[in-house]
Design a protein around this motif. Structure first.
Motif, PDB file in Angstrom:
ATOM      1  N   TYR A  76      86.499  64.475  72.199  1.00  0.00           N
ATOM      2  CA  TYR A  76      85.252  64.228  72.926  1.00  0.00           C
ATOM      3  C   TYR A  76      85.012  65.310  73.976  1.00  0.00           C
ATOM      4  CZ  TYR A  76      85.185  59.423  71.009  1.00  0.00           C
ATOM      5  OH  TYR A  76      85.145  58.336  70.186  1.00  0.00           O
ATOM      6  N   SER A  77      86.072  65.702  74.682  1.00  0.00           N
ATOM      7  CA  SER A  77      85.918  66.686  75.750  1.00  0.00           C
ATOM      8  C   SER A  77      85.434  68.030  75.226  1.00  0.00           C
ATOM      9  CB  SER A  77      87.239  66.859  76.506  1.00  0.00           C
ATOM     10  OG  SER A  77      87.574  65.673  77.202  1.00  0.00           O
ATOM     11  N   ILE A  80      81.726  68.123  74.973  1.00  0.00           N
ATOM     12  CA  ILE A  80      81.098  68.253  76.285  1.00  0.00           C
ATOM     13  C   ILE A  80      81.169  69.700  76.767  1.00  0.00           C
ATOM     14  CG2 ILE A  80      81.229  67.509  78.696  1.00  0.00           C
ATOM     15  CD1 ILE A  80      82.599  64.894  77.518  1.00  0.00           C
ATOM     16  N   PHE A  93      76.619  61.880  70.239  1.00  0.00           N
ATOM     17  CA  PHE A  93      77.696  61.574  71.169  1.00  0.00           C
ATOM     18  C   PHE A  93      77.963  60.074  71.214  1.00  0.00           C
ATOM     19  CE2 PHE A  93      76.361  65.707  72.656  1.00  0.00           C
ATOM     20  CZ  PHE A  93      77.478  66.275  73.252  1.00  0.00           C
ATOM     21  N   SER A  97      80.929  59.860  76.327  1.00  0.00           N
ATOM     22  CA  SER A  97      80.930  61.325  76.262  1.00  0.00           C
ATOM     23  C   SER A  97      79.528  61.879  76.476  1.00  0.00           C
ATOM     24  CB  SER A  97      81.505  61.814  74.923  1.00  0.00           C
ATOM     25  OG  SER A  97      80.738  61.353  73.830  1.00  0.00           O
ATOM     26  N   GLY A  98      78.507  61.133  76.020  1.00  0.00           N
ATOM     27  CA  GLY A  98      77.125  61.544  76.277  1.00  0.00           C
ATOM     28  C   GLY A  98      76.812  61.556  77.754  1.00  0.00           C
ATOM     29  N   GLU A 100      78.946  62.186  80.128  1.00  0.00           N
ATOM     30  CA  GLU A 100      79.582  63.385  80.674  1.00  0.00           C
ATOM     31  C   GLU A 100      78.801  64.644  80.311  1.00  0.00           C
ATOM     32  OE1 GLU A 100      82.402  63.728  82.838  1.00  0.00           O
ATOM     33  OE2 GLU A 100      81.589  61.709  83.045  1.00  0.00           O
ATOM     34  N   ALA A 101      78.213  64.667  79.121  1.00  0.00           N
ATOM     35  CA  ALA A 101      77.392  65.819  78.730  1.00  0.00           C
ATOM     36  C   ALA A 101      76.167  65.940  79.625  1.00  0.00           C
ATOM     37  CB  ALA A 101      76.973  65.695  77.262  1.00  0.00           C
ATOM     38  N   ARG A 104      77.714  66.989  83.282  1.00  0.00           N
ATOM     39  CA  ARG A 104      78.440  68.252  83.446  1.00  0.00           C
ATOM     40  C   ARG A 104      77.903  69.409  82.626  1.00  0.00           C
ATOM     41  NH1 ARG A 104      84.136  66.680  81.474  1.00  0.00           N
ATOM     42  NH2 ARG A 104      84.241  68.945  81.380  1.00  0.00           N
ATOM     43  N   SER A 105      77.118  69.126  81.588  1.00  0.00           N
ATOM     44  CA  SER A 105      76.792  70.174  80.626  1.00  0.00           C
ATOM     45  C   SER A 105      75.302  70.424  80.457  1.00  0.00           C
ATOM     46  CB  SER A 105      77.421  69.829  79.262  1.00  0.00           C
ATOM     47  OG  SER A 105      78.821  69.705  79.389  1.00  0.00           O
ATOM     48  N   GLY A 107      73.004  68.330  79.768  1.00  0.00           N
ATOM     49  CA  GLY A 107      72.463  67.563  78.655  1.00  0.00           C
ATOM     50  C   GLY A 107      71.398  66.571  79.079  1.00  0.00           C
ATOM     51  N   LYS A 154      87.229  59.602  76.624  1.00  0.00           N
ATOM     52  CA  LYS A 154      85.775  59.560  76.722  1.00  0.00           C
ATOM     53  C   LYS A 154      85.140  58.674  75.647  1.00  0.00           C
ATOM     54  CE  LYS A 154      85.793  62.344  80.195  1.00  0.00           C
ATOM     55  NZ  LYS A 154      85.548  61.781  81.538  1.00  0.00           N
TER      56      LYS A 154
END
Length: 343
Positions: A76-77, A80, A93, A97-98, A100-101, A104-105, A107, A154
């Motif tokens: 999962y990481s 991301i 996702f 994990s979505g 976190e995206a 952090r990403s 998203g 995640k």
């Protein structure tokens, strides 16, 4: 004084430089990209997932006119991180994990799946071998005699839900409860429990239903001893900074895929059914509020374990804030799933 000839040469040189500069600029900003990379969470082997997604990605290319490259990972990481590094543009996702995206990403949720059965959501479960006499009460005795399987950190159903609803309310940590705790995919955990290599593990109802319809049918070798409240379906997340033209092409594809009564739509639904999907609905980041609330419940439970009143107050304040967001979102759209029960 500069001669007329020198002036002409200088002017010509400056014009050439200007043209080169324009040419360089157009090469790097020449409109929307024509290739997107779509990340896919491999809840089973990458080979299996590639087979399930290949016709869907082919249809995506056909409808959008974009080249679509798949990016498979069971980690999962890595999904991301890949989005944050702009190695991927959008993807399927899990909810955790979505989230976190999004955090952090760069998203953004723009769609989410729905189940073909009509049940809008799925459940986290704990499974044991079908001939096992183990119960949830026995599992939580924590005598360090059992081997337990859990999901990626995640994973919503593999880790977050069982921690929120089972272990933290019981005041136990898996690492202090069992002889061994192994982290693996849903498919690997299902096989390990069915083959008596694990005494119990987490999983989810979608993974069990999909496996039951396949030739290997590992689901017949296990039984469920616990299930969670209904969890929201999976989000489709894209990078916020994607070109608006590309975004609109992708949006139209997802929100129309499998819709209608044409032979083509029927084939598209058959493609989706292999993934236990009925299609896609529009969504935004408010789709993740239920998972944020689960996460906040988990943090409150951990704070209570410490007995630190300041930590407890901060965790409660965070939880109350998320609940207020959810209530506001429900009032605005009427489509956010019900909140998880409090610890």
């Amino acid at each position: 004084m500069i001669s007329r000839r020198s002036a002409i040469v200088i002017a010509a040189s400056l014009s050439a430089l200007a043209l080169a500069s324009c040419g360089q600029k157009s090469a790097t900003t020449s409109g929307p990209k024509d290739t997107v990379t779509f990340s896919i969470l491999s809840t089973e082997s990458a080979q299996n997932m590639e087979g399930y997604w290949k016709p869907i990605l082919a249809d995506m290319e056909k409808q959008t006119g974009l080249k679509v490259k798949p990016f498979f990972s069971s980690n999962y990481s890595s999904l991301i991180v890949a989005m944050g590094a702009k190695q991927t543009d959008l993807g399927w996702f899990s909810n955790a994990s979505g989230l976190e995206a999004v955090r952090r990403s760069g998203g953004e949720v723009f769609a989410r799946t729905f189940d073909p059965s009509g049940t809008d959501g799925y459940k986290s479960v704990i499974i044991v071998p079908s001939d096992s006499k183990l119960t949830l009460e026995g599992l939580l005795k924590c005598d360090k005699t059992l081997n337990f399987g859990i999901g990626d950190k995640k994973s919503t159903s593999g880790t977050l839900a069982p921690m929120t609803y089972v272990f933290i309310p019981a005041g136990v940590k898996p690492e202090n409860c069992f002889k061994t705790v192994l982290s693996a995919s849903h498919d690997a955990n299902l096989a390990a429990v069915g083959n008596h290599k694990l005494d119990a593990s987490t999983n989810n109802t979608t993974a069990l239903r999909l496996n039951a319809a396949r030739a290997d049918n590992k689901t017949g070798k296990v039984k469920v001893i616990w299930e969670s409240p209904t969890l929201p379906e999976d989000p489709i997340v894209w990078r916020k900074d994607l070109d608006p033209v590309v975004k609109e092409k992708l949006r139209q594809f997802f929100l129309t895929y499998g819709q209608g009564d044409t032979p083509e739509a029927a084939q598209q639904r058959a493609n989706l059914a292999r993934l236990s999907m009925g299609g896609f609905k529009p969504a935004d980041d408010s789709h993740l509020l239920v998972v944020r609330e689960m996460e906040a419940l988990e943090q409150l439970g951990l704070a209570k374990e410490t007995g630190d009143q300041a930590k407890i107050a901060a965790a409660q304040k965070n939880l109350d804030g998320i609940k207020a967001e959810r209530v506001a979102a429900e009032g605005k759209a009427g489509a956010v799933p019900a909140a998880p029960p409090a610890n």
